[in-house]
Design a protein around this motif. Structure first.
Motif, PDB file in Angstrom:
ATOM      1  N   MET A   1       0.836  -1.175   0.000  1.00 23.76           N
ATOM      2  CA  MET A   1       0.000   0.000   0.000  1.00 23.76           C
ATOM      3  C   MET A   1       0.886   1.246   0.000  1.00 23.76           C
ATOM      4  SD  MET A   1      -2.829   1.297   2.748  1.00 23.76           S
ATOM      5  CE  MET A   1      -4.242   0.468   2.083  1.00 23.76           C
ATOM      6  N   VAL A   2       0.562   2.185  -0.851  1.00 13.85           N
ATOM      7  CA  VAL A   2       1.289   3.440  -0.955  1.00 13.85           C
ATOM      8  C   VAL A   2       0.652   4.444   0.003  1.00 13.85           C
ATOM      9  CG1 VAL A   2       1.949   5.325  -2.486  1.00 13.85           C
ATOM     10  CG2 VAL A   2       1.847   2.990  -3.362  1.00 13.85           C
ATOM     11  N   THR A   3       1.477   5.047   0.865  1.00 13.66           N
ATOM     12  CA  THR A   3       0.982   6.025   1.830  1.00 13.66           C
ATOM     13  C   THR A   3       1.498   7.408   1.465  1.00 13.66           C
ATOM     14  OG1 THR A   3       0.965   4.352   3.569  1.00 13.66           O
ATOM     15  CG2 THR A   3       0.908   6.649   4.265  1.00 13.66           C
ATOM     16  N   HIS A   4       0.571   8.354   1.342  1.00 15.39           N
ATOM     17  CA  HIS A   4       0.911   9.744   1.071  1.00 15.39           C
ATOM     18  C   HIS A   4       0.629  10.531   2.355  1.00 15.39           C
ATOM     19  CE1 HIS A   4       0.962   8.766  -3.220  1.00 15.39           C
ATOM     20  NE2 HIS A   4      -0.150   8.084  -2.981  1.00 15.39           N
ATOM     21  N   ASP A   5       1.659  10.829   3.119  1.00 13.19           N
ATOM     22  CA  ASP A   5       1.501  11.544   4.380  1.00 13.19           C
ATOM     23  C   ASP A   5       1.844  13.007   4.153  1.00 13.19           C
ATOM     24  OD1 ASP A   5       1.344  12.436   6.962  1.00 13.19           O
ATOM     25  OD2 ASP A   5       2.755  10.976   7.788  1.00 13.19           O
ATOM     26  N   VAL A  40      -8.016  10.889   7.061  1.00 13.49           N
ATOM     27  CA  VAL A  40      -7.377   9.804   6.312  1.00 13.49           C
ATOM     28  C   VAL A  40      -8.348   9.361   5.225  1.00 13.49           C
ATOM     29  CG1 VAL A  40      -6.419   7.482   6.444  1.00 13.49           C
ATOM     30  CG2 VAL A  40      -6.069   9.068   8.327  1.00 13.49           C
ATOM     31  N   CYS A  42      -8.713   6.474   2.238  1.00 11.03           N
ATOM     32  CA  CYS A  42      -8.155   5.214   1.737  1.00 11.03           C
ATOM     33  C   CYS A  42      -8.849   4.797   0.455  1.00 11.03           C
ATOM     34  CB  CYS A  42      -8.346   4.105   2.773  1.00 11.03           C
ATOM     35  SG  CYS A  42      -7.393   4.344   4.256  1.00 11.03           S
ATOM     36  N   SER A  46      -3.820   2.600  -1.903  1.00 12.18           N
ATOM     37  CA  SER A  46      -3.286   3.914  -1.520  1.00 12.18           C
ATOM     38  C   SER A  46      -3.993   4.451  -0.286  1.00 12.18           C
ATOM     39  CB  SER A  46      -3.465   4.938  -2.645  1.00 12.18           C
ATOM     40  OG  SER A  46      -2.666   4.601  -3.745  1.00 12.18           O
ATOM     41  N   MET A  47      -3.237   5.253   0.471  1.00 16.15           N
ATOM     42  CA  MET A  47      -3.801   5.911   1.642  1.00 16.15           C
ATOM     43  C   MET A  47      -3.212   7.319   1.711  1.00 16.15           C
ATOM     44  SD  MET A  47      -3.841   4.810   5.654  1.00 16.15           S
ATOM     45  CE  MET A  47      -2.086   4.791   5.894  1.00 16.15           C
ATOM     46  N   TRP A  48      -4.085   8.318   1.953  1.00 16.51           N
ATOM     47  CA  TRP A  48      -3.661   9.706   2.072  1.00 16.51           C
ATOM     48  C   TRP A  48      -3.931  10.158   3.495  1.00 16.51           C
ATOM     49  CZ3 TRP A  48      -5.900   7.639  -2.190  1.00 16.51           C
ATOM     50  CH2 TRP A  48      -5.242   7.823  -3.414  1.00 16.51           C
ATOM     51  N   ILE A  49      -2.912  10.699   4.146  1.00 16.31           N
ATOM     52  CA  ILE A  49      -3.051  11.235   5.498  1.00 16.31           C
ATOM     53  C   ILE A  49      -2.879  12.747   5.403  1.00 16.31           C
ATOM     54  CG2 ILE A  49      -2.188  11.181   7.865  1.00 16.31           C
ATOM     55  CD1 ILE A  49      -0.963   8.416   7.177  1.00 16.31           C
TER      56      ILE A  49
END
Length: 175
Positions: A1-5, A40, A42, A46-49
């Motif tokens: 999973m790609v996380t965009h923080d 957040v 999802c 991908s997940m964007w924080i």
């Protein structure tokens, strides 16, 4: 999973901001701290924080003094943040609408005066100038007047704005 923080690193990570908030709450005697959680989003893979400063700004608007302290710390930062321009502007607008203790007012005065003297007037400085006008700057004006940012035409506009306020110009001061 790609996380965009979209939160900062170090002192401005989600965990660090939450920890500082709780420390401010303890120091200020706030017995029911708010839950500061970033938004957040999802999607499969991908997940964007999103920035934790959004709930902090909401806390400032609600009159939370610990959030206001975090807001002042945020506008004191020179480093860049994702969504930083709009978040710093929103933080300054929120701080303008709440009653602040003298210690936070002094920190804001020093920050804005130092930025003006250095000729550092990013886009969010407009909101900083309005905030400074709201909290007052009579005690710091002599120091500001002693070091005008003569080499920067944009900073000189703000300097003229502050001078007009100090001289009670009818073009700037509401009657």
């Amino acid at each position: 999973m790609v996380t965009h923080d979209y939160n900062g690193k170090g002192n401005w990570s989600v965990a660090a901001v939450q920890q500082r908030y709780l420390e401010h709450c303890r120091r200020l005697g706030i017995w029911q701290p708010r839950s500061l959680q970033p938004a957040v989003y999802c999607q499969p893979g991908s997940m964007w924080i999103y920035p934790i400063m959004r709930p902090v700004i909401e806390g400032i608007q609600a009159g939370d003094l610990a959030c206001a302290t975090l807001g002042v710390e945020f506008i004191e930062q020179d480093s860049r943040f994702p969504f930083g321009r709009s978040l710093k502007s929103r933080a300054a607008r929120a701080l303008k609408r709440v009653e602040l203790p003298q210690s936070l007012k002094v920190r804001i005065q020093r920050r804005v005066a130092a930025m003006l003297a250095a000729g550092d007037t990013p886009r969010e400085f407009r909101e900083y100038a309005r905030l400074l006008r709201r909290i007052g700057f009579a005690d710091i004006w002599p120091r500001m007047a002693a070091s005008p940012p003569a080499g920067n035409q944009y900073a000189m506009r703000y300097f003229a704005y502050f001078r007009a306020i100090q001289e009670s110009s009818t073009a700037v001061v509401r009657r």
